[in-house]
Motif scaffolding. Structure first.
Motif, PDB file in Angstrom:
ATOM      1  N   HIS A 132       0.864  -1.183   0.000  1.00 46.92           N
ATOM      2  CA  HIS A 132       0.000   0.000   0.000  1.00 46.92           C
ATOM      3  C   HIS A 132       0.901   1.234   0.000  1.00 46.92           C
ATOM      4  CE1 HIS A 132      -3.630  -2.375   1.108  1.00 46.92           C
ATOM      5  NE2 HIS A 132      -2.741  -3.133   1.749  1.00 46.92           N
ATOM      6  N   VAL A 133       0.902   1.966  -1.092  1.00 47.05           N
ATOM      7  CA  VAL A 133       1.840   3.077  -1.214  1.00 47.05           C
ATOM      8  C   VAL A 133       1.170   4.414  -0.944  1.00 47.05           C
ATOM      9  CG1 VAL A 133       3.456   1.904  -2.753  1.00 47.05           C
ATOM     10  CG2 VAL A 133       1.513   3.137  -3.722  1.00 47.05           C
ATOM     11  N   THR A 134       1.976   5.343  -0.514  1.00 49.71           N
ATOM     12  CA  THR A 134       1.526   6.699  -0.213  1.00 49.71           C
ATOM     13  C   THR A 134       1.965   7.653  -1.325  1.00 49.71           C
ATOM     14  OG1 THR A 134       1.474   8.404   1.510  1.00 49.71           O
ATOM     15  CG2 THR A 134       3.605   7.344   1.099  1.00 49.71           C
ATOM     16  N   GLY A 135       1.437   8.870  -1.270  1.00 52.12           N
ATOM     17  CA  GLY A 135       1.937   9.938  -2.127  1.00 52.12           C
ATOM     18  C   GLY A 135       1.652   9.793  -3.604  1.00 52.12           C
ATOM     19  N   GLU A 136       0.766   8.890  -3.988  1.00 47.93           N
ATOM     20  CA  GLU A 136       0.489   8.705  -5.420  1.00 47.93           C
ATOM     21  C   GLU A 136      -0.118   9.954  -6.035  1.00 47.93           C
ATOM     22  OE1 GLU A 136      -1.787   7.407  -9.047  1.00 47.93           O
ATOM     23  OE2 GLU A 136      -2.437   8.512  -7.267  1.00 47.93           O
ATOM     24  N   GLU A 137      -1.065  10.544  -5.339  1.00 47.68           N
ATOM     25  CA  GLU A 137      -1.786  11.690  -5.897  1.00 47.68           C
ATOM     26  C   GLU A 137      -0.893  12.906  -6.105  1.00 47.68           C
ATOM     27  OE1 GLU A 137      -4.571  11.378  -7.139  1.00 47.68           O
ATOM     28  OE2 GLU A 137      -5.766   9.911  -6.036  1.00 47.68           O
ATOM     29  N   HIS A 138       0.192  12.976  -5.387  1.00 51.92           N
ATOM     30  CA  HIS A 138       1.109  14.117  -5.524  1.00 51.92           C
ATOM     31  C   HIS A 138       2.249  13.838  -6.502  1.00 51.92           C
ATOM     32  CE1 HIS A 138      -0.608  16.600  -2.287  1.00 51.92           C
ATOM     33  NE2 HIS A 138      -0.836  15.454  -1.656  1.00 51.92           N
ATOM     34  N   GLY A 139       2.399  12.578  -6.941  1.00 53.43           N
ATOM     35  CA  GLY A 139       3.484  12.305  -7.873  1.00 53.43           C
ATOM     36  C   GLY A 139       4.091  10.927  -7.799  1.00 53.43           C
ATOM     37  N   LEU A 140       3.309   9.915  -7.425  1.00 52.45           N
ATOM     38  CA  LEU A 140       3.794   8.532  -7.335  1.00 52.45           C
ATOM     39  C   LEU A 140       4.969   8.393  -6.376  1.00 52.45           C
ATOM     40  CD1 LEU A 140       3.775   7.398 -11.114  1.00 52.45           C
ATOM     41  CD2 LEU A 140       1.845   7.756  -9.579  1.00 52.45           C
ATOM     42  N   PHE A 141       4.968   9.161  -5.304  1.00 51.68           N
ATOM     43  CA  PHE A 141       6.143   9.241  -4.437  1.00 51.68           C
ATOM     44  C   PHE A 141       6.416   7.947  -3.672  1.00 51.68           C
ATOM     45  CE2 PHE A 141       5.059  13.985  -4.217  1.00 51.68           C
ATOM     46  CZ  PHE A 141       5.912  14.279  -5.264  1.00 51.68           C
ATOM     47  N   GLY A 142       5.365   7.326  -3.138  1.00 49.29           N
ATOM     48  CA  GLY A 142       5.579   6.126  -2.338  1.00 49.29           C
ATOM     49  C   GLY A 142       6.151   4.978  -3.145  1.00 49.29           C
ATOM     50  N   SER A 143       5.625   4.759  -4.329  1.00 50.12           N
ATOM     51  CA  SER A 143       6.147   3.677  -5.167  1.00 50.12           C
ATOM     52  C   SER A 143       7.534   4.011  -5.693  1.00 50.12           C
ATOM     53  CB  SER A 143       5.193   3.379  -6.321  1.00 50.12           C
ATOM     54  OG  SER A 143       4.947   4.530  -7.103  1.00 50.12           O
ATOM     55  N   GLU A 144       7.784   5.276  -5.961  1.00 50.05           N
ATOM     56  CA  GLU A 144       9.133   5.659  -6.388  1.00 50.05           C
ATOM     57  C   GLU A 144      10.129   5.418  -5.254  1.00 50.05           C
ATOM     58  OE1 GLU A 144      11.591   9.347  -8.469  1.00 50.05           O
ATOM     59  OE2 GLU A 144       9.618   9.727  -7.608  1.00 50.05           O
ATOM     60  N   TYR A 145       9.729   5.772  -4.036  1.00 43.67           N
ATOM     61  CA  TYR A 145      10.625   5.559  -2.902  1.00 43.67           C
ATOM     62  C   TYR A 145      10.899   4.068  -2.729  1.00 43.67           C
ATOM     63  CZ  TYR A 145      12.813   5.922   1.651  1.00 43.67           C
ATOM     64  OH  TYR A 145      13.721   5.833   2.679  1.00 43.67           O
ATOM     65  N   TYR A 146       9.851   3.247  -2.830  1.00 36.46           N
ATOM     66  CA  TYR A 146      10.080   1.804  -2.701  1.00 36.46           C
ATOM     67  C   TYR A 146      11.012   1.302  -3.797  1.00 36.46           C
ATOM     68  CZ  TYR A 146       9.669  -3.161  -2.342  1.00 36.46           C
ATOM     69  OH  TYR A 146       9.999  -4.485  -2.205  1.00 36.46           O
ATOM     70  N   SER A 147      10.833   1.763  -5.014  1.00 37.41           N
ATOM     71  CA  SER A 147      11.669   1.271  -6.115  1.00 37.41           C
ATOM     72  C   SER A 147      13.124   1.681  -5.957  1.00 37.41           C
ATOM     73  CB  SER A 147      11.119   1.761  -7.459  1.00 37.41           C
ATOM     74  OG  SER A 147      11.357   3.139  -7.656  1.00 37.41           O
ATOM     75  N   GLU A 148      13.370   2.787  -5.253  1.00 34.56           N
ATOM     76  CA  GLU A 148      14.739   3.229  -5.009  1.00 34.56           C
ATOM     77  C   GLU A 148      15.296   2.699  -3.689  1.00 34.56           C
ATOM     78  OE1 GLU A 148      15.265   7.421  -5.501  1.00 34.56           O
ATOM     79  OE2 GLU A 148      14.236   7.458  -7.444  1.00 34.56           O
ATOM     80  N   ASN A 149      14.402   2.227  -2.831  1.00 32.54           N
ATOM     81  CA  ASN A 149      14.808   1.661  -1.533  1.00 32.54           C
ATOM     82  C   ASN A 149      14.047   0.360  -1.306  1.00 32.54           C
ATOM     83  OD1 ASN A 149      16.336   4.172  -0.174  1.00 32.54           O
ATOM     84  ND2 ASN A 149      14.502   4.928  -1.225  1.00 32.54           N
ATOM     85  N   PRO A 150      14.216  -0.612  -2.197  1.00 24.29           N
ATOM     86  CA  PRO A 150      13.382  -1.816  -2.126  1.00 24.29           C
ATOM     87  C   PRO A 150      13.708  -2.671  -0.906  1.00 24.29           C
ATOM     88  CG  PRO A 150      15.099  -2.093  -3.769  1.00 24.29           C
ATOM     89  CD  PRO A 150      15.170  -0.655  -3.324  1.00 24.29           C
ATOM     90  N   VAL A 151      12.679  -3.190  -0.302  1.00 25.42           N
ATOM     91  CA  VAL A 151      12.858  -4.103   0.822  1.00 25.42           C
ATOM     92  C   VAL A 151      13.345  -5.460   0.316  1.00 25.42           C
ATOM     93  CG1 VAL A 151      11.652  -5.285   2.712  1.00 25.42           C
ATOM     94  CG2 VAL A 151      11.149  -2.884   2.210  1.00 25.42           C
ATOM     95  N   PHE A 152      12.933  -5.806  -0.885  1.00 19.24           N
ATOM     96  CA  PHE A 152      13.408  -7.008  -1.567  1.00 19.24           C
ATOM     97  C   PHE A 152      14.076  -6.572  -2.870  1.00 19.24           C
ATOM     98  CE2 PHE A 152       9.632  -8.159   0.865  1.00 19.24           C
ATOM     99  CZ  PHE A 152      10.130  -9.188   1.660  1.00 19.24           C
ATOM    100  N   PRO A 153      15.148  -7.238  -3.281  1.00 13.57           N
ATOM    101  CA  PRO A 153      15.845  -6.818  -4.498  1.00 13.57           C
ATOM    102  C   PRO A 153      14.911  -6.759  -5.703  1.00 13.57           C
ATOM    103  CG  PRO A 153      17.127  -8.481  -3.324  1.00 13.57           C
ATOM    104  CD  PRO A 153      15.787  -8.418  -2.647  1.00 13.57           C
ATOM    105  N   LEU A 154      15.017  -5.697  -6.477  1.00 20.25           N
ATOM    106  CA  LEU A 154      14.174  -5.581  -7.656  1.00 20.25           C
ATOM    107  C   LEU A 154      14.438  -6.719  -8.634  1.00 20.25           C
ATOM    108  CD1 LEU A 154      14.152  -1.740  -8.365  1.00 20.25           C
ATOM    109  CD2 LEU A 154      12.510  -3.104  -7.065  1.00 20.25           C
ATOM    110  N   ALA A 155      15.667  -7.221  -8.643  1.00 24.53           N
ATOM    111  CA  ALA A 155      15.990  -8.344  -9.524  1.00 24.53           C
ATOM    112  C   ALA A 155      15.180  -9.585  -9.176  1.00 24.53           C
ATOM    113  CB  ALA A 155      17.483  -8.656  -9.449  1.00 24.53           C
TER     114      ALA A 155
END
Length: 346
Positions: A190-213
């Motif tokens: 469940h991501v935050t900040g989508e309405e302001h600019g996809l911020f939560g998902s961007e943060y997760y993609s740059e700081n992933p809890v599990f490797p993006l690979a």
């Protein structure tokens, strides 16, 4: 879903905003016969009345429109995390709680103005055979808050996606309790900040809890509780992005659809040149830009989009149930098939 405010010539900069056997022609059979009963029982656990119960809480007036970092959004977050606790679904071991902090400074640097700190919410079911491979089911739980004293409840945008993710998690947990949990791990994001600019998902993609690979797919749900004027009264859903990166994902989703409610799958917006540019406007895009296959499930732009009239009494709960079941079935297939789906397109 994020409004489109950027001209089309700026698309490169755009970062905002939707019996049980599956077979396909491109990949190995995904689900063995012994899983049929487990699938059926889990599928039936997804119920319109439970979606409605949760949505009337998530989109209530006292959630104050769930603006990013607001007290109302945090109250919604407490409800979501308590839901997972009650189901016995924990957070990733790498985190000390269900929350991944998304700092104010991160959002400010990306045009987030004076937004306060906020949080993504992560619930996790570890896979039984391939736990290192992660299937993500995502939705944003923020909305646009209160304007001029009026609450914008955001029942469809994206309360509908929020409760769908919760219900899908419940279905997978039912299967796990019965001894048939997913082979791959499931991350309910469940991501935050989508309405302001996809911020939560961007943060997760740059700081992933599990490797993006190790991330197999993102199935993103953003507005699936209504219909739009072009599809009034139809049993449909828009699917966006499912063949952009993988030749298998669209085939898998279509097979899952035929296996279940056989909705009309509308691909109108599944086009990089479509003027609405929806492929870039919800949280799946922050996975796709890292070459992770995505599918975005969406009901269209209706008359209550980003208006205070987007309320829970206007949701079609039977259609919301069917769309949620489709996403669950697609996720079940991907989580349990023998081989990871391919990334064979650019």
């Amino acid at each position: 879903m994020k409004k489109l405010l950027i001209p089309l010539f700026s698309i490169v900069l755009l970062s905002s905003c939707a019996t049980a056997k599956v077979s396909d022609g491109n990949a190995s059979p995904p689900v063995s016969t012994k899983h049929d009963k487990a699938f059926t029982n889990a599928y039936k656990a997804i119920k319109a009345e439970d979606l409605k119960k949760n949505l009337y809480v998530i989109a209530a007036d006292d959630m104050e429109g769930r603006d990013t970092g607001s007290p109302g959004q945090k109250r919604a977050g407490v409800y979501i995390t308590n839901y997972y606790k009650n189901l016995g679904i924990s957070h990733p071991k790498a985190l000390s709680s269900y929350y991944q902090k998304v700092p104010s400074d991160f959002m400010k640097k990306r045009g987030g103005g004076n937004l306060p700190d906020s949080e993504n919410i992560l619930a996790f079911i570890e896979g039984s055979e391939k736990p290192e491979e992660i299937v993500v089911v995502s939705a944003h739980y923020d909305h646009v808050g209160v304007k001029n004293g009026v609450v914008y409840n955001g029942a469809d945008d994206d309360g509908s996606g929020t409760v769908a993710v919760m219900e899908i998690a419940k279905a997978f947990q039912e299967a796990k309790k019965a001894g048939n949990g997913p082979k791959r791990s499931m991350l309910f994001l469940h991501v935050t900040g989508e309405e302001h600019g996809l911020f939560g998902s961007e943060y997760y993609s740059e700081n992933p809890v599990f490797p993006l690979a190790n991330t197999v797919v993102d199935l993103n749900i953003d507005m699936i509780g209504r219909d739009d004027p072009a599809n009034r009264g139809k049993q449909y859903v828009y699917v966006i992005g499912s063949e952009m990166l993988s030749s298998q994902l669209k085939v898998i989703n279509e097979a899952a659809n035929k296996r279940t409610n056989n909705l009309e799958l509308n691909y109108k917006y599944d086009d990089l040149n479509d003027p609405e540019q929806l492929y870039y406007r919800s949280d799946h895009y922050n996975f796709a830009k890292h070459n992770i296959p995505v599918a975005f499930f969406f009901d269209g732009i209706h008359e209550d989009y980003h208006k205070p009239t987007d309320k829970p009494d206007k949701i079609d709960y039977q259609l919301l149930e069917k769309r949620t079941q489709l996403v669950f079935t697609t996720a079940w297939d991907i989580a349990n098939r023998a081989e990871r789906i391919v990334v064979d397109k650019k």
